[in-house]
Design a protein around this motif. Structure first.
Motif, PDB file in Angstrom:
ATOM      1  N   PRO A   1     -21.725 -55.946  18.454  1.00  0.00           N
ATOM      2  CA  PRO A   1     -21.363 -55.685  17.040  1.00  0.00           C
ATOM      3  C   PRO A   1     -21.559 -54.151  16.635  1.00  0.00           C
ATOM      4  O   PRO A   1     -22.398 -53.641  16.692  1.00  0.00           O
ATOM      5  N   ILE A   2     -20.380 -53.633  15.980  1.00  0.00           N
ATOM      6  CA  ILE A   2     -20.388 -52.116  15.396  1.00  0.00           C
ATOM      7  C   ILE A   2     -19.856 -52.262  14.135  1.00  0.00           C
ATOM      8  O   ILE A   2     -18.931 -52.891  13.751  1.00  0.00           O
ATOM      9  N   TRP A   3     -20.700 -51.533  13.376  1.00  0.00           N
ATOM     10  CA  TRP A   3     -20.127 -51.261  11.819  1.00  0.00           C
ATOM     11  C   TRP A   3     -19.746 -50.103  11.649  1.00  0.00           C
ATOM     12  O   TRP A   3     -20.244 -49.023  12.110  1.00  0.00           O
ATOM     13  N   LEU A   4     -18.787 -49.879  10.789  1.00  0.00           N
ATOM     14  CA  LEU A   4     -18.105 -48.422  10.356  1.00  0.00           C
ATOM     15  C   LEU A   4     -17.849 -48.735   8.953  1.00  0.00           C
ATOM     16  O   LEU A   4     -16.880 -49.382   8.534  1.00  0.00           O
ATOM     17  N   ARG A   5     -18.574 -47.562   8.208  1.00  0.00           N
ATOM     18  CA  ARG A   5     -18.540 -47.809   6.507  1.00  0.00           C
ATOM     19  C   ARG A   5     -18.619 -49.073   6.005  1.00  0.00           C
ATOM     20  O   ARG A   5     -17.772 -49.386   5.146  1.00  0.00           O
ATOM     21  N   GLY A   6     -19.737 -49.671   6.449  1.00  0.00           N
ATOM     22  CA  GLY A   6     -20.046 -50.918   6.077  1.00  0.00           C
ATOM     23  C   GLY A   6     -19.270 -52.056   6.466  1.00  0.00           C
ATOM     24  O   GLY A   6     -19.463 -53.412   6.146  1.00  0.00           O
ATOM     25  N   VAL A   7     -18.185 -51.948   7.337  1.00  0.00           N
ATOM     26  CA  VAL A   7     -17.546 -53.027   7.758  1.00  0.00           C
ATOM     27  C   VAL A   7     -17.560 -53.154   9.268  1.00  0.00           C
ATOM     28  O   VAL A   7     -17.690 -52.283  10.127  1.00  0.00           O
ATOM     29  N   MET A   8     -17.817 -54.564   9.841  1.00  0.00           N
ATOM     30  CA  MET A   8     -17.928 -54.814  11.188  1.00  0.00           C
ATOM     31  C   MET A   8     -16.648 -54.524  11.690  1.00  0.00           C
ATOM     32  O   MET A   8     -15.455 -55.212  11.627  1.00  0.00           O
ATOM     33  N   VAL A   9     -16.374 -53.796  12.834  1.00  0.00           N
ATOM     34  CA  VAL A   9     -15.068 -53.279  13.469  1.00  0.00           C
ATOM     35  C   VAL A   9     -14.888 -53.784  14.986  1.00  0.00           C
ATOM     36  O   VAL A   9     -13.786 -53.920  15.275  1.00  0.00           O
ATOM     37  N   THR A  10     -15.995 -54.495  15.374  1.00  0.00           N
ATOM     38  CA  THR A  10     -15.842 -54.932  16.676  1.00  0.00           C
ATOM     39  C   THR A  10     -16.892 -55.874  16.869  1.00  0.00           C
ATOM     40  O   THR A  10     -18.246 -55.553  16.674  1.00  0.00           O
ATOM     41  N   GLU A  11     -16.844 -56.990  17.550  1.00  0.00           N
ATOM     42  CA  GLU A  11     -17.919 -57.836  18.085  1.00  0.00           C
ATOM     43  C   GLU A  11     -17.827 -57.878  19.511  1.00  0.00           C
ATOM     44  O   GLU A  11     -18.433 -58.729  20.347  1.00  0.00           O
ATOM     45  N   ALA A  12     -17.106 -57.033  20.161  1.00  0.00           N
ATOM     46  CA  ALA A  12     -16.790 -57.287  21.687  1.00  0.00           C
ATOM     47  C   ALA A  12     -17.623 -56.967  22.561  1.00  0.00           C
ATOM     48  O   ALA A  12     -18.247 -55.957  22.137  1.00  0.00           O
ATOM     49  N   TRP A  13     -17.875 -57.540  23.715  1.00  0.00           N
ATOM     50  CA  TRP A  13     -18.926 -57.028  24.607  1.00  0.00           C
ATOM     51  C   TRP A  13     -18.200 -56.544  25.821  1.00  0.00           C
ATOM     52  O   TRP A  13     -17.049 -57.417  26.091  1.00  0.00           O
ATOM     53  N   ILE A  14     -18.862 -55.749  26.468  1.00  0.00           N
ATOM     54  CA  ILE A  14     -18.196 -55.252  28.008  1.00  0.00           C
ATOM     55  C   ILE A  14     -19.416 -55.546  28.923  1.00  0.00           C
ATOM     56  O   ILE A  14     -20.604 -55.481  28.609  1.00  0.00           O
ATOM     57  N   GLY A  15     -19.142 -55.909  30.261  1.00  0.00           N
ATOM     58  CA  GLY A  15     -19.964 -56.379  31.074  1.00  0.00           C
ATOM     59  C   GLY A  15     -19.995 -57.979  31.761  1.00  0.00           C
ATOM     60  O   GLY A  15     -19.080 -58.358  30.979  1.00  0.00           O
ATOM     61  N   ASP A  16     -20.681 -58.076  32.691  1.00  0.00           N
ATOM     62  CA  ASP A  16     -20.723 -59.445  33.272  1.00  0.00           C
ATOM     63  C   ASP A  16     -21.305 -60.362  32.214  1.00  0.00           C
ATOM     64  O   ASP A  16     -22.160 -60.103  31.577  1.00  0.00           O
TER      65      ASP A  16
END
Length: 324
Positions: free
Chosen positions: A273-288
């Motif tokens: 999860p990444i937030w930018l200016r109070g909005v979650m912009v992604t919940e994507a994960w990378i990796g196995d």
């Protein structure tokens, strides 16, 4: 040390290795007249002039890119040629300084470790301040694990932009190639935004940066996999597999190769999860998917070892190739 005038701009193996050693030992020098700062100031001045005359579209952006690249390649080349004419040792010293100034492995490792130090003493506020110097996302929602993941992501992404790409273009084009790449990188960081102000004006600089990182990014993926063979706790198979399969999860044509390869290599999932200016912009994960999220000091240390090994290996390989 023989340093002929004709070789003043050409890639030089011993100077390259000496510059990498300086970078690892000292880090990036911070002073008012640092070339990257000067490139940035000149960029801003040229941009202001172009906008004043209404050249704020594609044409203005192309003019900015051509002007900045021409001026800095010419200035650096004249400096090196003049110093080499003055004395071979002076020329070698200036050449060494240019390479050292434009590499960022030591400084990158230093900034990433600056995130871990406050986390070790449970000072999350200080860790937020440190990670804010590396990433542009909101730091307030980030716990210690998220701070470490963001540090690893910045570390792996900047391995290409700050280390392997400069080495590649130095090996291909000597000092002019190195300077051109740093100009492209500066353009991308300052005007390469998809905003109304820069969508057209910054297009040329951003595309030049994409083109110049294209091959180095994929070579970095291969290199991270190879280096995972010798770094304890890493998996070369996962580095290559995850890098190949998931590089497209992240935005842009290049950054995903090293980030996904690092996630696979250290056998930990990154991003989340990444937030930018109070909005979650992604919940994507990378990796196995079977691997746990990166969260611990040990995960960060393993990533630092992998990236440092890859950076040094890239320098040694470049020196060997240009010295043949």
């Amino acid at each position: 040390m023989a340093f002929a005038l004709a070789d003043a701009l050409a890639p030089t193996p011993l100077l390259l290795l000496a510059a990498v050693a300086l970078d690892l030992a000292i880090g990036d020098p911070e002073y008012r007249w640092h070339p990257i700062r000067l490139i940035g100031r000149m960029l801003s001045a040229i941009e202001s002039g172009l906008r004043r005359i209404g050249a704020d579209g594609y044409g203005g952006g192309i003019a900015l890119t051509l002007a900045l690249a021409t001026v800095w390649i010419a200035l650096t080349s004249l400096l090196l040629l003049g110093s080499a004419r003055l004395h071979p040792l002076v020329g070698a010293a200036v050449h060494l300084l240019v390479i050292y100034t434009f590499l960022a492995l030591g400084d990158l490792l230093h900034h990433v470790w600056a995130v871990e130090r406050p986390l070790a003493r449970h000072d999350l506020a200080a860790a937020h301040a440190a990670i804010a110097r590396l990433v542009g996302r909101d730091t307030a929602p980030m716990d210690a694990a998220a701070c470490r993941r963001a540090a690893i992501e910045s570390l792996s992404e900047n391995l290409t932009d700050g280390v392997t790409s400069p080495l590649f273009w130095y090996g291909v084009g000597g000092v002019p190639g190195l300077v051109l790449f740093k100009v492209a990188s500066t353009l991308d960081s300052m005007v390469g935004y998809k905003t109304p102000r820069y969508l057209r004006f910054g297009w040329c600089g951003a595309r030049l940066d994409d083109v110049m990182n294209y091959l180095p990014a994929r070579l970095t993926w291969l290199l991270l996999g190879a280096c995972s063979l010798v770094v304890p706790g890493c998996s070369s198979v996962k580095a290559w597999r995850i890098g190949w399969a998931q590089h497209g999860v992240l935005l842009g044509p290049n950054s995903g190769w090293s980030e996904a390869a690092t996630a696979g290599g250290i056998q930990r999932r990154l991003v989340g999860p990444i937030w930018l200016r109070g909005v979650m912009v992604t919940e994507a994960w990378i990796g196995d998917p079977a691997d746990p999220p990166a969260s611990s000091r040990a995960d960060l240390v393993r990533a630092m070892r992998l990236v440092a090994t890859a950076g040094v290996a890239a320098a040694v390989l470049t020196a060997w190739l240009v010295g043949r």
